[in-house]
Motif scaffolding. Sequence first.
Motif, PDB file in Angstrom:
ATOM      1  N   LEU A 277       0.547  -1.597  -0.557  1.00  0.00           N
ATOM      2  CA  LEU A 277       0.243  -0.388  -0.129  1.00  0.00           C
ATOM      3  C   LEU A 277       0.519   1.182  -0.351  1.00  0.00           C
ATOM      4  CD1 LEU A 277      -2.775   1.082  -0.197  1.00  0.00           C
ATOM      5  CD2 LEU A 277      -2.840   0.876   2.289  1.00  0.00           C
ATOM      6  N   ALA A 280       2.407   1.840  -3.201  1.00  0.00           N
ATOM      7  CA  ALA A 280       2.056   1.942  -4.596  1.00  0.00           C
ATOM      8  C   ALA A 280       2.019   4.172  -3.978  1.00  0.00           C
ATOM      9  CB  ALA A 280       0.179   1.792  -4.274  1.00  0.00           C
ATOM     10  N   TYR A 281       1.600   4.201  -2.788  1.00  0.00           N
ATOM     11  CA  TYR A 281       1.606   5.827  -3.031  1.00  0.00           C
ATOM     12  C   TYR A 281       2.651   6.115  -3.385  1.00  0.00           C
ATOM     13  CZ  TYR A 281       0.501   9.693  -0.238  1.00  0.00           C
ATOM     14  OH  TYR A 281       0.250  11.438  -0.468  1.00  0.00           O
ATOM     15  N   LEU A 296      -1.868  -1.441  -6.482  1.00  0.00           N
ATOM     16  CA  LEU A 296      -2.473  -0.689  -5.182  1.00  0.00           C
ATOM     17  C   LEU A 296      -2.975  -2.752  -5.147  1.00  0.00           C
ATOM     18  CD1 LEU A 296      -4.346   0.417  -3.330  1.00  0.00           C
ATOM     19  CD2 LEU A 296      -5.417   2.360  -5.506  1.00  0.00           C
ATOM     20  N   ALA A 326      -7.837   6.584  -7.215  1.00  0.00           N
ATOM     21  CA  ALA A 326      -7.954   5.212  -7.385  1.00  0.00           C
ATOM     22  C   ALA A 326      -9.572   4.496  -7.751  1.00  0.00           C
ATOM     23  CB  ALA A 326      -7.221   4.143  -6.268  1.00  0.00           C
TER      24      ALA A 326
END
Length: 555
Positions: A277, A280-281, A296, A326
Amino acid sequence: MTEASVEYGNALRALGRLNEALSHFALIRSALIGELALRAQRWQGVTAFQLGHSDEGLVSVEQAWHGYLASGHERVAANVMQTLARMYQQVNQNGRATRLYQQALRQLPESPNPLPRLSALQGLLDLQILGGQLQDAEQTLDEARMLLGHTTSGRARGMLMGSEANLAWVAGQFSRYEALIRELWPLSIQVGDSQLRLWTGVRWADLQSQAGHHAAALETLAESGAEGGPADPAVYLLRGLLARRRGHLSEAADALSVAIQLYESRSQPIEVTRGRLHLAYVQYLNNQLSTAFATLAQALDGYLALSTKAGFRRELEEMPEFLTAAALEPTLAPLLPDHSQSAQAVLHLTTLGRSEVRWEGRRLEGLKARHLAVLVYLLLRPGQSRARIETDLYPDVLPERARNQVNSILQDLRTTFGPDFLILTGPYRAPTYTINEGMPVSLDLTAVLRTAPHASIENILTLYKGEFLPDLQGGSWIESRRIEARESFRSAMSFAMRAAQAKLDWERVRLLAEQWIQRDEEDRWPYEMALKAAQALQQPALIAQAEAALKTFDT
């Protein structure tokens, strides 16, 4: 071979000198017999487990447990049982761990030595927290606190404080969490337990970094013993977070990737999901959008497969814009969990779509829309007299009633936030009011008005959830704020939707129209665009739904 030799190896382990401890146990075990052989096998297994050799460690400790049972050492076997339970807990075999803790607690006495039972209670407490059983966890914590009063062990106190901090975090009690970690950090150094020091140091450094004290966070990380110790994935995860918050995105991605690999090798799916997570950010911030959404998707697959999702609130609150982006991706939108707004500001005011005041993460139920109106008014127009507040916010209310209402609100604010929250200047009988500038305040209205001309549509959607103070009737001042926020939102949405239409990205047009209508039902254009997108996508169900919505709007 003496008992001192076994305890020397365990002391090396407790000090974090794990490789030395493992070599020492391997050297002495062949010469040991009886209980000493079982004790060495137990601690050798624990050491191997701490070094990341999970299967080897579990087998060794399980064999020692069975050895104690076979030799009639039931009291010691119960101690080993709770050690084994904690190990199973760390590899996410929580059902097995819970059964072992419950079995151990039936055998472990409260006296004369309460520490083994206290350790088992703490392990069960951690599992209850992980499973979201917060009421049961509070009861277990109360029992453990009572037992803690019968020992002077600083380590036991520190370990229980760590579990209480976890409970506070999951419950959203952020002030309590920070206070516990702040108190636990010097204690963890004092008691000399390397694992407790590292666990606490990682969390204290995280809090320091969130507050913008990046140099202090790096110093804490170094003092925690992270450097030179075994490769702990929590350390790499934290390094990734620290690097991302400092804007060093490549460094952050590298550290997070290592953390994910280490967690995968240790079969810890919760932490693998957490690492993905954050990775992905970082990729999103680095404008690697396709890669970020792919990462993600992996994280969300892992998230949805978890039996418990406790603890993810913290991660989700750090990346609202990313999650809103997203939500506009058709493959990701159905998978996304709900995420609340960030609670990192000391005072967080939500006025768009709902009325809410949060103080250090805690929702203040006693403060209503009328209190928010005065707070926002004084933030946007500091230095106003009470009479002016009454006139602007209550123009249609009888003067005496307006005066009583404003007096009551101002008193409520002083009671809630302290006497220094409002700064009074001017004549004693007719002072002007200003919110103390030393109070960090986050207001969604000003964020929308400030960022709408140039912000991403994801950021706008994160901030704008509906009209300004929807559950409050007010005069022209409140209505003017509603119009300002609504027009800023509509302008940003119109621009984004036209851009998607120009690219013939009809699925994005449909999703944007859906988000628009959820927040603003009074504009016909998004209904028209939703129908146009459904027709372009040639999906009969969507067409029927859009036609029905447009018909309802027109009637």
